[in-house]
Write an enzyme that holds these catalytic residues in place. Structure first.
Site, PDB file in Angstrom:
ATOM      1  N   CYS A 119       0.820  -1.214   0.000  1.00  0.00           N
ATOM      2  CA  CYS A 119       0.000   0.000   0.000  1.00  0.00           C
ATOM      3  C   CYS A 119       0.854   1.264   0.000  1.00  0.00           C
ATOM      4  CB  CYS A 119      -0.941   0.008   1.207  1.00  0.00           C
ATOM      5  SG  CYS A 119      -0.069   0.064   2.776  1.00  0.00           S
ATOM      6  N   ASP A 158       2.288   2.669   2.554  1.00  0.00           N
ATOM      7  CA  ASP A 158       2.211   3.453   3.789  1.00  0.00           C
ATOM      8  C   ASP A 158       3.493   3.314   4.612  1.00  0.00           C
ATOM      9  OD1 ASP A 158      -0.237   4.077   2.922  1.00  0.00           O
ATOM     10  OD2 ASP A 158      -1.361   3.038   4.476  1.00  0.00           O
ATOM     11  N   CYS A 160      -2.854   5.367   5.630  1.00  0.00           N
ATOM     12  CA  CYS A 160      -4.318   5.346   5.668  1.00  0.00           C
ATOM     13  C   CYS A 160      -4.826   5.667   7.080  1.00  0.00           C
ATOM     14  CB  CYS A 160      -4.813   3.974   5.235  1.00  0.00           C
ATOM     15  SG  CYS A 160      -4.542   2.714   6.481  1.00  0.00           S
ATOM     16  N   CYS A 168      -2.488  -2.948   8.598  1.00  0.00           N
ATOM     17  CA  CYS A 168      -2.118  -1.646   9.158  1.00  0.00           C
ATOM     18  C   CYS A 168      -1.675  -1.834  10.616  1.00  0.00           C
ATOM     19  CB  CYS A 168      -3.290  -0.673   9.092  1.00  0.00           C
ATOM     20  SG  CYS A 168      -4.202  -0.720   7.539  1.00  0.00           S
TER      21      CYS A 168
HETATM   22 FE1  FES Z   1      -1.589   0.000   4.310  1.00  0.00          FE
HETATM   23 FE2  FES Z   1      -3.296   0.914   6.023  1.00  0.00          FE
HETATM   24  S1  FES Z   1      -3.651   0.531   3.934  1.00  0.00           S
HETATM   25  S2  FES Z   1      -1.190   0.586   6.333  1.00  0.00           S
END
Ligand code: FES
Length: 123
Positions: free
Chosen positions: A33, A35, A58, A102
């Site tokens: 993702c 992040d 996110c 996450c």
């Molecule tokens: Fe990847 Fe939340 S979508 S950490």
């Protein structure tokens, strides 16, 4: 879809920021993702006296890092190492399945910061 607790920690995250001269810093990311989560620790006598985080990610990543900082503040390094992503999810009254990773990021960030502290201490 999200619990009140998740929404609370997302909209008013605790312990946001950075610590100058931190005793341990951990940065982890999720390649999927994109992040990124960074956690700073201040440690005195093996006790986490302060913790701050910066998360570029996110809403669930912000909420999990926020609650993870609350969970480890005041704990010993040893206790903080035992924090699991499952405990993080439970403290938030659950996360949707596609957001579990996450919470894994939060667990990994705490561990990375402690590892950094232990490495510096061993020098
Ligand atoms: Fe990847 Fe939340 S979508 S950490």
């Amino acid at each position: 879809m999200y619990s009140d607790k998740v929404m609370d920690h997302f909209s008013s995250p605790r312990n946001v920021g950075e610590i100058e001269n931190a005793d341990g810093v951990g940065e982890v990311g999720n390649a999927h993702c994109g992040d990124i989560m960074k956690i700073y620790l201040k440690i005195e006598d093996e006790v986490i006296t302060d913790v701050k985080f910066k998360t570029f990610g996110c809403g669930a990543a912000i909420a999990t890092s926020s609650i993870a900082t609350e969970m480890i503040k005041g704990k010993t390094v040893e206790e903080a190492l035992k924090i699991t992503n499952k405990a993080v999810v439970e403290s938030l009254d659950g996360l949707p399945p596609q957001k579990i990773h996450c919470s894994v990021l939060a667990e990994e960030a705490v561990k990375a910061a402690i590892e950094d502290y232990q490495k510096k201490k061993a020098q």
